[in-house]
Motif scaffolding. Structure first.
Motif, short mmCIF file in Angstrom:
data_model
loop_
_atom_site.label_atom_id
_atom_site.label_comp_id
_atom_site.label_asym_id
_atom_site.label_seq_id
_atom_site.Cartn_x
_atom_site.Cartn_y
_atom_site.Cartn_z
N ASP A 117 0.82 -1.21 0.00
CA ASP A 117 0.00 0.00 0.00
C ASP A 117 0.86 1.26 0.00
O ASP A 117 0.43 2.31 -0.50
N THR A 120 2.67 1.43 -4.03
CA THR A 120 1.95 1.53 -5.30
C THR A 120 0.56 2.09 -5.08
O THR A 120 -0.04 1.93 -4.00
N GLU A 121 0.06 2.76 -6.13
CA GLU A 121 -1.30 3.29 -6.11
C GLU A 121 -2.33 2.21 -6.43
O GLU A 121 -3.52 2.40 -6.16
N ALA A 410 2.39 7.80 -8.27
CA ALA A 410 1.15 7.90 -9.04
C ALA A 410 1.44 8.01 -10.53
O ALA A 410 0.76 7.40 -11.36
N ASP A 413 2.54 4.55 -11.89
CA ASP A 413 1.45 3.58 -12.05
C ASP A 413 0.44 4.01 -13.10
O ASP A 413 -0.25 3.17 -13.70
#
Length: 464
Positions: A117, A120-121, A410, A413
Motif C-alpha cells: 500500500d 503503489t497506487e 502515481a 502507475d
C-alpha cells in the motif's frame, strides 16, 4: 487390429510398454523386424522423457490405450496431460497443506498487501489469497496452458499428417499389415491422435515439472489464472528457502510481495493479460513447421510409437522468427514481459527495503534466477518454440524507478492506464530520455487536436 487390452508387464522398459500398448499382439513382429533391419529398439527410449515411476507409467499407458478407442481428435489429449501433470506433481510427495502451512502463507500475503500500500497506487485484488499444494497449482493453471499450446499443437498435427501419413499402412518395416492400424483408424486419424498424445505428454510433464519449481501464478511473466488472485505453493517456498542465509519467514515475505504486486497489476490493468496472451498467440500462429526438418527428424522412426515420436519432436521442429509479423509479435512480447517484470521487481523491492534486512540480496537472487532461465522458460520453449525470459528486466526496473523519481508513484502507475502509454524498447534503451519523448508526443497530440478543432469549427482544447 486394436491394441491388446491386457496391461503390459511393468517390469518391461518404458519404450517396450508403450510399444506393446500401441501395437498389442503385433508388437513382437514389429520389434523383430526392427532388429532384423539393424535398429536397436532399446535405443529408442534412451533419450525419451516418459515417466519411470511405475504408477505414472501405468497411467500413461491406460490413456494411450483409451486414445485409440476415442473419437476425439483434439490437438492435445488434455485428459492425458492432466493425469500426467498430477503424477509428476506428486513425485517426492505432495501432501495436503497443514493448517500451520496455510496460515504461514496467508499471513505472508496479508502482510505483503499492507507493505505494498505504501509502494503503489494500485489497490489489492478483491480475490481471496490462497495457499496451494502442487496438485492444486496444476488444477488451477491447466486452462491457461490450453490457451497457450493448442495453436502450435494444431499446426504440428497437420504437419505430421503431411509428412508421415503416406508411410503408415504400407511400410513393411512397421510390422503392420494392410488394415492393421490400431483401432482400425485411418492413417491421418492415427497420426492426429498420436500427435495429440505426444503433446498431452509434453504439456503434462511441463505442468507437473513447473508445479515443483514455481512460487505462485506469475513466475513465467504471464498470469496463469483467468481471474487474478494471489497464491503461493507452500512446499516450493520452503524448498527455496532451505540453504539460504535469510530466514525462511523473510524469504516467504519477499516472494509474497512479488506475487501480490503482480496480482495487483493484472487485476487493475484489465487489458494487460489479453495483451500478453495475444502476443503469444500471434507469435505461435506465425510459427511455420519446417516440413523438411520434420521429415528428417521423424523419417526413420516408427510413427506409431508415441515415445519415439516425442523424442524426435523434442529436438525442435519450429522455425521461429521467420516472418516480419512474428518478429513484431516477439518484440512486443519481450518488451511487455520486461515491463511487467521490471514493475514487479521495482515495486516489491520498494515495499521490502524498509522491512526485510535481506531484501537487496533476495532481489538480486530472483533477478538472476529469471535472467538465467530455468524449468519454466525451457518448458515453454519446448512447447511453443518461445522463451519467456525477460531479457531486459534490469532496464525496465531502472525505467520505472526513473519515472517514479521524476513524477512520483502515481505517475509511474498511471502509465498502465492505456496500452498506448506503454514505454517502448527505445525507452528501455534510454530511460533518461523517456520524459522528454513523452512531452514531445503529448505536444504533437495537442497540435493534432487543435488542427482537428479548427477543421470542425470547434473551440480548441485547453492545454492539460
Amino acid at each position: 487390429m486394436a491394441p491388446d487390452s491386457s496391461a503390459p508387464d511393468p517390469a518391461l522398459p518404458p519404450w517396450e510398454q508403450m510399444l506393446r500398448a500401441l501395437l498389442g499382439d503385433q508388437a513382437d513382429q514389429a520389434i523383430a523386424e526392427m532388429r532384423a533391419r539393424g535398429i536397436d529398439p532399446e535405443a529408442l527410449g534412451a533419450a525419451g522423457s516418459l515417466p519411470t515411476d511405475p504408477a505414472a507409467m501405468q497411467q500413461v499407458l491406460a490413456q494411450v490405450q483409451q486414445l485409440f478407442a476415442s473419437g476425439d481428435d483434439q490437438p492435445v489429449n488434455w485428459q492425458m496431460a492432466h493425469d500426467l501433470a498430477r503424477q509428476q506433481a506428486a513425485q517426492g510427495g505432495d501432501p495436503s497443506l497443514t493448517p500451520a502451512q496455510s496460515r504461514q502463507v496467508l499471513d505472508a500475503l496479508s502482510v505483503a498487501e499492507l507493505w505494498l500500500d505504501a509502494a503503489t497506487e494500485l489497490p489489492p485484488s478483491a480475490a481471496p489469497a490462497r495457499a496451494w499444494s502442487r496438485a492444486e497449482w496444476v488444477e488451477a493453471t491447466l486452462p491457461t496452458w490450453r490457451t497457450l499450446t493448442e495453436p502450435v499443437a494444431s499446426s504440428l498435427s497437420s504437419a505430421l499428417v503431411d509428412a508421415l501419413g503416406g508411410r503408415i499402412g504400407d511400410d513393411p518395416a512397421l510390422g503392420l499389415p494392410p488394415g492393421g492400424l490400431p483401432g482400425g483408424l485411418e492413417p491421418g486419424q492415427l497420426l492426429r491422435r498420436l500427435g495429440s498424445a505426444v503433446f498431452g505428454l509434453q504439456v503434462g510433464q511441463a505442468a507437473g515439472t513447473l508445479s515443483r519449481d514455481v512460487f505462485g501464478t506469475t513466475d513465467i511473466g504471464l498470469p496463469l489464472l483467468d481471474v487474478p488472485a494471489p497464491a503461493l505453493v507452500a512446499a516450493n517456498l520452503d524448498a527455496f528457502a532451505e540453504g539460504l542465509d535469510a530466514p525462511a519467514e523473510e524469504v516467504r515475505l519477499f516472494l509474497a510481495l512479488r506475487e501480490a504486486a503482480a496480482t495487483r497489476l493484472f487485476t487493475h490493468v484489465p487489458w494487460l493479460r489479453s495483451h500478453l496472451l495475444a502476443a503469444v498467440e500471434a507469435y505461435a500462429r506465425g510459427i511455420e513447421i519446417d516440413v523438411d526438418q520434420l521429415e528428417e527428424a521423424v523419417g526413420s522412426i516408427d510413427p506409431t510409437d508415441a515415445q519415439e515420436l516425442q523424442r524426435a519432436l523434442s529436438g525442435g521442429v519450429f522455425s521461429p522468427q521467420t516472418t516480419p509479423e512474428q518478429q513484431a509479435a516477439l518484440a512486443r512480447l519481450e518488451t511487455a514481459l520486461a515491463l511487467v517484470e521490471g514493475w514487479v521487481d521495482e515495486v516489491s523491492a520498494t515495499a521490502a527495503l524498509p522491512h526485510l534486512p535481506h531484501a537487496v540480496a533476495l532481489r538480486e537472487m530472483i533477478r538472476r534466477r529469471r535472467a538465467a532461465g530455468g524449468p519454466a522458460e525451457q518448458t515453454f520453449a519446448n512447447l511453443v518454440g518461445l522463451e519467456l525470459r525477460p531479457r531486459r528486466l534490469r532496464d525496465a526496473a531502472a525505467l520505472w524507478a526513473r519515472i517514479a523519481s521524476e513524477g512520483g508513484v502515481a505517475a509511474r502507475d498511471a502509465v498502465w492506464d492505456h496500452p498506448d502509454l506503454m514505454p517502448t524498447a527505445e525507452d528501455l534503451d534510454d530511460p533518461a530520455g523517456y520524459a522528454a519523448r513523452r512531452a514531445q508526443a503529448a505536444g504533437e497530440s495537442a497540435d493534432l487536436d487543435r488542427a482537428l478543432a479548427e477543421i470542425l469549427g470547434e473551440d480548441p482544447p485547453t492545454a492539460p
